[in-house]
Design an enzyme around this catalytic site. Structure first.
Site: not given
Length: 392
Positions: A387, A203, A75
């Site tokens: 992240y 999100y 990702h």
């Protein structure tokens, strides 16, 4: 009483316990792993699997990453949405790194499958595990198996047995030596064999509450919505869930949602829990035994991996070079990263969830922060760096 001896007794055969066992075994340090449940039960526990570089590095160093490389899904970004717009954060472009989606259950399976040929002992369905003499250099563990009480003498004990296991409870002041934040909501999660709406994790912040879109594979998706703690799974039909999910994700993402029958549905409360120390005498804690973070940001497994990185380095240094600096500094070093990762999880939770006691002021602050993120490369870089996981 039957007695055996090993260098390190590891309690818990989840991913953190097995990672530690593999690393120590690779370094020539003997270890025995005790697990209360059966292998099938351990593999039945479904968990998320967004892997940071520290987790990927452990699997590579152990030469156990062939299936991960073949089946894992890289990702390059993460998405923040607010019902009306989608903010794409280019994680790889901003940091030069990426995360990989590969289920925690798959990590555990890879570690379990390789253990048989690597020479360390695993004992499943070990009941009534108890720890003794942890303040000394000669601790031992007892457990019950086949109607007999057995004993393992060791130099160190590693507690990788989760929040409810005996390791944390053996620590002094285990009932008071922690910091905790309980959130007034949970996540209702649905697993379905449908193509994901988004390749990257999304999100979403909506007036009705938080929603999340994520993938397990190209044909299996995991979705969540924020619900009150009083909610019950049986009150949420699939149709009701899909309707609410699409509303909260916003029109752009909702248009890509494929509905299907849920194959698993559950509600998980959110909380943060950080124990005050990760070492006492000859006992070390790692993973959920020492800390729990909300799933926002996917830090749980990755924090366990960083704990195991620090702890394995410290134990190897002790056994191979008779140096104690690593074991003496383990708790402070691990907790420093735990707090930083917990801060990011708290930040995302606070930013993306609806707090009904926060009033209009809190809602306006969320909108203002998302406006800032949407127009600021610096803000997006900060999110991207956290992240993918802060450096060890």
């Amino acid at each position: 009483m039957q007695s055996t001896k090993t260098d390190v007794a590891i309690i818990g055969a989840g991913p953190s316990g097995l990672m530690l066992a593999h690393i120590l075994n690779q370094a020539g340090i003997s270890c025995t792993v005790l697990e209360r449940k059966s292998p099938d039960y351990v593999l039945s526990r479904i968990r998320a699997g967004v892997l940071e570089q520290c987790t990927l590095q452990i699997m590579e160093n152990l030469s156990l990453d062939s299936r991960l490389k073949a089946e894992g899904l890289p990702h390059d970004g993460v998405i923040l949405a607010d019902g009306e717009r989608v903010i794409d954060i280019d994680v790889k472009g901003l940091t030069g790194s990426q995360v990989v989606v590969y289920g925690q259950t798959e990590i555990t399976k890879d570690l379990m499958d390789a253990a048989d040929g690597r020479g360390f002992t695993r004992i499943y369905e070990a009941d009534n595990v108890q720890l003794f003499n942890i303040e000394t250099e000669a601790p031992f563990v007892t457990y019950e198996k086949g109607g007999e009480t057995r004993r393992i003498d060791c130099r160190f004990i590693a507690g990788c047995d989760g929040f409810h296991g005996p390791a944390r409870k053996a620590m002094p002041n285990s009932d008071t030596n922690y910091v905790e934040k309980v959130y007034p909501f949970g996540w209702l999660g649905v697993l379905a064999d449908v193509p994901p709406a988004t390749h990257e994790v999304a999100y979403a912040n909506h007036h009705n509450g938080f929603a999340l879109s994520s993938m397990r594979s190209l044909t299996r998706s995991r979705y969540y919505i924020q619900v009150g703690l009083e909610e019950k799974v049986e009150d949420w039909s699939d149709e009701r869930f899909w309707d609410e999910l699409e509303l909260r994700l916003g029109a752009d993402i909702a248009a890509k949602v494929t509905r299907g029958q849920s194959i698993e549905k559950s509600i998980a409360p959110l909380r943060s829990f950080i124990f005050g120390s990760m070492r006492h005498g000859s006992l070390f804690l790692a993973g959920d035994a020492a800390h729990i973070v909300p799933p926002t940001g996917a830090k749980g497994l990755n924090l366990a991996s960083s704990d195991i990185t620090y702890l394995s380095e410290a134990l190897i240094d002790y056994f191979k070079h008779r140096k104690s600096d690593g074991i003496n500094n383990y708790s402070d070093k691990a907790l420093n990263r735990v707090w930083k990762s917990s801060r990011f999880s708290w930040y995302l939770t606070t930013l993306m969830h609806r707090f009904h006691d926060g009033g209009e002021f809190n809602r306006k602050m969320q909108v203002a922060e998302l406006n800032y993120i949407a127009g600021s490369k610096a803000a997006q870089t900060t999110i991207a760096e956290n992240y993918i996981g802060l450096p060890l």
